[in-house]
Scaffold this active site. Sequence first.
Site, PDB file in Angstrom:
ATOM      1  CD  GLN A  79      -3.086  -0.799   2.227  1.00  0.00           C
ATOM      2  OE1 GLN A  79      -3.250  -1.755   2.976  1.00  0.00           O
ATOM      3  NE2 GLN A  79      -3.722   0.340   2.365  1.00  0.00           N
ATOM      4  CB  SER A  81       3.217  -4.723   3.713  1.00  0.00           C
ATOM      5  OG  SER A  81       2.019  -4.777   4.461  1.00  0.00           O
ATOM      6  CG  LEU A  82      -0.927  -5.868  -0.903  1.00  0.00           C
ATOM      7  CD1 LEU A  82      -2.025  -6.872  -0.623  1.00  0.00           C
ATOM      8  CD2 LEU A  82      -1.467  -4.601  -1.526  1.00  0.00           C
ATOM      9  NE  ARG A 137      -2.475  -8.663   4.766  1.00  0.00           N
ATOM     10  CZ  ARG A 137      -1.754  -7.560   4.548  1.00  0.00           C
ATOM     11  NH1 ARG A 137      -2.193  -6.639   3.679  1.00  0.00           N
ATOM     12  NH2 ARG A 137      -0.615  -7.353   5.192  1.00  0.00           N
ATOM     13  CG  HIS A 193       3.157  -4.236   9.195  1.00  0.00           C
ATOM     14  ND1 HIS A 193       3.000  -5.537   8.770  1.00  0.00           N
ATOM     15  CD2 HIS A 193       2.999  -3.463   8.083  1.00  0.00           C
ATOM     16  CE1 HIS A 193       2.780  -5.553   7.469  1.00  0.00           C
ATOM     17  NE2 HIS A 193       2.768  -4.314   7.031  1.00  0.00           N
ATOM     18  CD  GLN A 251       2.627  -9.418   5.462  1.00  0.00           C
ATOM     19  OE1 GLN A 251       1.414  -9.291   5.493  1.00  0.00           O
ATOM     20  NE2 GLN A 251       3.320  -9.525   4.339  1.00  0.00           N
TER      21      GLN A 251
END
Length: 311
Positions: free
Chosen positions: A10, A91-92, A116, A200, A249
């Site tokens: 993102q 991340s993503l 998610r 996170h 994660q």
Amino acid sequence: MKLAFVFPGQGSQSVGMVTALADQYPVVQSIYLEASGILGNDLWDLVQNGPESELNMTAKTQPAILTASIAIWRIWMECGGPVPVCMAGHSLGEYSSLVCAGALNFDDAVSLVADRGSYMQAAVPEGVGSMAAILGLTDTEVIDICKQSEQGQVVSAANFNLSGQIVIAGHTDAVKRAVDAARQAGAKRSVFLPVSVPSHCALMQEAACILAKRIETIALSPLKIPVIHNVDVSQKTDTAAIKQALVEQLYKPVRWVETIQAMAARGITHIVECGPGNILCGLIRRIDRQIETLPVNDPMSLQRALSVLKQ
């Protein structure tokens, strides 16, 4: 020459992303049409026309970026681009890497990352949490500042993006206290990030519990290309371990500096950023200047990367 691929998360989205590629490669609209059918809304229209505020909604940002990355990967394969020896995603982006590595089916991935995003937003109402980037302090200094700023709330290091550039996340008031403390400690700069979800950090544990159940409904296949995971900078082959890494994660920090260092230790000489924008290339250049970075997000950058890597 040893090649790795990385996939953005993102923050890399923008209205009009991958439009230029779609004009030359029909696979772009085709894959967005596929994603739209899965989600029940016109993802391509949103990516093309906005509004930006809707594209920036976490549950829509995540499938939009993942689909862009997979479209670019498919174009790369169609053009005969060399296959990387390893992958990672920020991340993503880790979901994108698992799709391209053959472990995660695209249809499953699109619906999974949309869910998610919904779990993340539901876990922390907008305004309750925030994220900020701290520049000019060491990892240890930022970690200590976060501990001192908690005061019964949550604030912690979320992204170790660069030495001297760390993103923190948590309750908005605690993040503000940490930002103030960082400035007093000599931080060169601190910037609040335009996000609605504090990723996170421990505030995502509720979402992670729901995600864990959702991931159990997804079948994973054996990896064709190794993926380095965010949570522990390791490669995994066991499907249960991969699923656990995706769950952890959500509430543990992204160890991006170590990920790129691990690639360098494996002898990686070139890294392609496969997705909209070039944020990761900028970070990688500052982590290890010996690695050549090649963003691929439009026809010109695609041809340049192919030219460099096919020599």
